[in-house]
Design a protein around this motif. Sequence first.
Motif, PDB file in Angstrom:
ATOM      1  N   SER A   1       0.846  -1.188   0.000  1.00 17.68           N
ATOM      2  CA  SER A   1       0.000   0.000   0.000  1.00 17.68           C
ATOM      3  C   SER A   1       0.888   1.247   0.000  1.00 17.68           C
TER       4      SER A   1
ATOM      5  N   ASN B   1       0.226   4.016   1.304  1.00 15.54           N
ATOM      6  CA  ASN B   1       0.208   4.618   2.640  1.00 15.54           C
ATOM      7  C   ASN B   1       1.264   3.984   3.546  1.00 15.54           C
TER       8      ASN B   1
ATOM      9  N   SER C   1       4.778   5.166   2.289  1.00 19.60           N
ATOM     10  CA  SER C   1       4.979   6.570   2.701  1.00 19.60           C
ATOM     11  C   SER C   1       5.306   6.659   4.186  1.00 19.60           C
ATOM     12  N   LEU C   2       4.603   5.868   4.979  1.00 17.16           N
ATOM     13  CA  LEU C   2       4.867   5.841   6.419  1.00 17.16           C
ATOM     14  C   LEU C   2       6.312   5.434   6.695  1.00 17.16           C
TER      15      LEU C   2
ATOM     16  N   ARG D   1       2.718   7.480  14.187  1.00 20.52           N
ATOM     17  CA  ARG D   1       1.831   7.678  13.040  1.00 20.52           C
ATOM     18  C   ARG D   1       1.023   6.441  12.675  1.00 20.52           C
TER      19      ARG D   1
ATOM     20  N   ILE E   1      -2.776   5.433   9.987  1.00 23.10           N
ATOM     21  CA  ILE E   1      -2.614   4.891   8.637  1.00 23.10           C
ATOM     22  C   ILE E   1      -3.764   3.946   8.307  1.00 23.10           C
ATOM     23  N   SER E   2      -4.309   4.104   7.121  1.00 23.26           N
ATOM     24  CA  SER E   2      -5.332   3.184   6.625  1.00 23.26           C
ATOM     25  C   SER E   2      -4.938   2.761   5.223  1.00 23.26           C
TER      26      SER E   2
END
Length: 190
Positions: A165, A167, A170-171, A184, A188-189
């Motif tokens: 994913s 997301n 990026s995390l 964080r 996150i989803s």
Amino acid sequence: MQRFLESSKYIDWKSESILQKAAQLRRENHSELALVKACFEFVRDEIRHSLDYQLNPVTCKASDVLKEGTGFCFAKSHLLAALLRANDIPTALIYQRIAFGEAKTSFYLHGLNAVYLHDFGWHHIDPRGLKKDLKSDFSPPQETLPFTPRYEGEVIYEERWSEPSANITSLLEGATSYLSVIERLPLISL
């Protein structure tokens, strides 16, 4: 099935270090089940979970996880996918929603894998790492996962991802330390 065998930016099994480790594991384990178990146990036992061991740097790409010897659950699942795909075993990334906190009403994402086994079909495995009260094993057809949904709102998502994913990447790539990931993670989803 082809998309679960591909090399990519994060599941970079064509990198020299991944190819070497995958070949070493294949030389020592000749059957499909033995090879999957060896790859799984290597990532589960030899790659340290970043939070459990409070380790930096934060890794994301499979070859970086192998090089640094550490990663969060997501990164460890990237490495396991790379080692298995390098050995021509279809492997997907899957995600799970897990409750945390005393009331078990807050959630965070967890990453694990699904591997396609000729005798059993898709099988969930979780290379997160062992810890007191967390057991993870490879013994098909039984699935032994450290986080079995028990609380309202917990779920193992059915979708199989060939790539992580955005997301999640990026995390991990935006993290300055393992602590910044933890701060964080509940936001996150998929």
